[in-house]
Design an enzyme around this catalytic site. Structure first.
Site, short mmCIF file in Angstrom:
data_model
loop_
_atom_site.label_atom_id
_atom_site.label_comp_id
_atom_site.label_asym_id
_atom_site.label_seq_id
_atom_site.Cartn_x
_atom_site.Cartn_y
_atom_site.Cartn_z
CG ASP A 143 1.38 -4.85 4.69
OD1 ASP A 143 1.89 -6.09 4.43
OD2 ASP A 143 0.99 -3.91 3.39
CG HIS A 218 2.23 -7.14 0.68
ND1 HIS A 218 2.08 -6.30 1.46
CD2 HIS A 218 2.05 -6.79 -0.48
CE1 HIS A 218 1.06 -5.65 1.22
NE2 HIS A 218 1.59 -6.33 -0.70
CB SER A 549 0.11 -3.85 -2.68
OG SER A 549 -0.83 -4.43 -2.35
#
Length: 607
Positions: A143, A218, A549
């Site tokens: 990520d 994120h 996600s």
């Protein structure tokens, strides 16, 4: 004859020079050269064979070294190199090469989640307690990096690092190996493919960290969802409070940063070459589960297509016994939009949670309407309410509010309507109203189960079209319409219904309809987890985000628990266990908990 030989040599020399000039003038781009299963167990030997292959093509070891971006040498054999089209064609024709493809892009696709899935830490008998919370299992995350100081990665009560672990933590910008601990045991970054593709990238001006440290937030969010430690008394501006943890709170986290923020693009870029290197390293390091909240671009490639290098790399991971969990995408509700459809990947869709944030709107006629928001500011007392179309300046469309004169909205709460399904509709409209001196916004839209907080805790409340029409009727029925907006509250459990969220990508599988995708669904709406303090949505190091996600690490965390209980299971066995024990709806969920108390896992499949 004596004059002829020098002439021939001169011509040959000119041909060579012209050829070199042509090659130098041709644009070099990163290509991925896939060689299949590695033929040697020594990684250094495999890399040397890659350099030799490039040297024979480019003419020197120096040119080969300059061209090489990555050597894939652990799970499979291959490399990424800067090549012209003609060079890529030449190397593709070699008998030992399976195929050569240009580099490509991938995009980025809680306190309540685990109670919702029947995995409460307070329950003395469930999968969480039966597995010592996933201790000794290693979850790899590919990520945007990790914020190691987050309390979600504290190692309180966590035992020694598993002996099988071969990885480590790389030094880089604002990141040192000492940032890792017994919880966060790995942190690596992969940027060579990104740099080769974006030659104008200025690392000194970029806000991103050239290290495994997370700028965007994120990666920190999804990693903490999969295996974050216990963090008590966490809330988002007073909402959704409680003890925060990941699915397997004693599992170990290894972050592989392969996505980079580029200011010129105003977003994140994830290069295939960097992602594949991350997969290769994860296989070497010894991860048990890979959680990948990344999605490719259309058109999709069949999983058996050699051009699908991402699926090919993950095939090698699965063949090595690693369970791979990927996001299904956020392009729903249209059909055939699901991605990451290879049968060896566990593909995840997103559901709502049994939690909402009702926000009371009281009209001047004393009618109370419950909207949805994450507003935690002070109550907005009786304030003038306006629908801009009545002023003749716009059609009342939220996206056109900037066309209104300031006096239309100044000191008032504004009602507008939108058909947009994007997360930008509410904050953009709120920005227009705030700039014009407005005090609040009521936005009527198609219910999409997602909320994006407005900046500076500006009161903006989402309602559906029916309620929006009711408010519009009230405005038109009185000369001086007024409204009161109260702070949002948190409501959990019944009567809040759950369903597959509309943005979650749908099947059928556009590549192979007989292979059902997505495999499973899990909570992915308004999920509270850790984030980078740089994130615009961060409140005290935590944020509420939505997407497949977020659903992906939920399943990765559950698999980590199962892995601790069944270390000898194959990836196919884990997939089967997940899919065949899922409930079809939220009503079945409650029934399953009472009728089947020994059931190991409760998640939500697509009907």
């Amino acid at each position: 004859m004596s004059n002829y030989v020098p002439f021939i040599l001169l011509v040959l020399s000119l041909i060579i020079v012209l050829k070199n000039v042509a090659l130098a003038g041709a644009e070099s781009k990163v290509h991925i050269v896939y060689l299949g299963e590695k033929q040697h167990h020594d990684p250094e030997f495999v890399t040397e064979s890659h350099h030799q292959m490039l040297s024979s093509l480019l003419g020197s070891k120096k040119d080969a070294h300059d061209s090489m971006v990555y050597s894939y040498r652990h799970g499979f054999s291959g490399f990424a190199a800067k090549l012209t089209k003609s060079q890529a064609k030449l190397i593709a024709d070699l008998p030992e090469v399976v195929h050569v493809i240009p580099d490509g892009f991938y995009e980025l696709a809680t306190t309540r989640t685990w109670d919702y899935l029947g995995l409460s830490a307070a329950n003395p008998k469930n999968l969480l307690t039966d597995t010592n919370m996933g201790d000794q299992v290693i979850i790899g995350v590919i990520d945007t990096g990790v914020w190691p100081e987050s309390e979600s990665f504290n190692d309180n009560g966590v035992g020694p690092i598993p002996r099988k672990w071969k990885g480590g933590c790389e030094s880089g910008e604002n990141f040192r190996p000492t940032n890792c601990n017994r919880k966060l045991i790995g942190a690596k970054y992969f940027i060579k493919g990104f740099l080769a593709q974006n030659k104008g990238f200025n690392s000194t001006k970029s806000p991103d960290y050239i290290s495994a440290r997370d700028f965007d937030g994120h990666g920190t969010h999804v990693a903490s969802l999969a295996g974050g430690s216990f963090v008590p008394n966490v809330s988002y501006k007073g909402l959704a409070g409680g003890t925060l943890r990941g699915g397997a709170p004693r599992a170990r986290i290894a972050m592989y940063k392969a996505c980079w923020y580029m200011e010129e693009l105003e977003g994140l870029t994830c290069l295939n070459s960097d992602i594949i290197k991350a997969i290769d390293e994860a296989m070497h390091d010894g991860v048990d589960v890979l959680s990948i909240s990344l999605v490719g671009q259309v058109p999709l490639l069949p999983e058996t297509d050699m051009l699908n290098e991402f699926a090919t790399g993950l095939f090698h991971a699965v063949a090595k016994g690693i369970v791979v969990v990927c996001a299904g995408g956020n392009d729903g509700p249209e059909a055939q939009t699901v991605v990451n459809t290879a049968p060896w990947i566990l593909t995840v869709a997103a559901t709502t949670l049994d939690r909402s944030f009702p926000t009371p709107i009281t009209l001047g006629n004393n009618k109370v309407i419950l909207g949805q928001a994450t507003y935690t500011g002070p109550e907005l007392g009786l304030t003038s309410l306006v629908y801009p179309a009545d002023a003749g300046n716009s059609s009342g469309v939220c996206e056109s509010l900037n066309l209104n004169s300031n006096h239309t909205m100044a000191g008032k709460v504004v009602l507008c309507f939108t058909t947009s399904r994007t997360n930008t509709a509410i904050p953009n409209a709120a920005s227009f109203v705030k700039t014009a001196g407005g005090l609040g916004l009521i936005i009527s839209r198609n219910p999409v189960y997602t909320l994006k907080p407005c900046d500076d805790d500006f009161p903006c409340v989402a309602i559906d079209y029916e309620l929006g029409t009711d408010i519009l009727a009230y405005i038109r029925s009185t000369r001086s319409p007024v409204v009161k907006i109260q702070p949002s509250r948190t409501l959990s459990g019944q009567p809040v219904g759950t369903k597959v969220v509309n943005f979650s990508s749908r099947g059928p599988n556009s590549m192979s309809p007989a292979i059902l995708k997505p495999d499973i669904a899990a909570p992915g709406v308004r999920i509270l987890a850790a984030t980078s303090p740089n994130s615009t949505l961060s409140a005290g190091g935590f944020a509420i985000l939505s997407g497949t996600s977020m659903a992906t690490p939920a399943i990765a965390g559950v698999i980590a628990l199962l892995k601790a209980l069944h270390p000898d299971w194959s990836p196919a066995a884990f997939r089967s266990a997940i899919v065949t024990t899922g409930s079809l709806s939220s009503s079945n969920y409650n029934n399953n908990r009472s009728i089947y108390p020994t059931q190991e896992i409760v998640v939500f499949t697509l009907c």
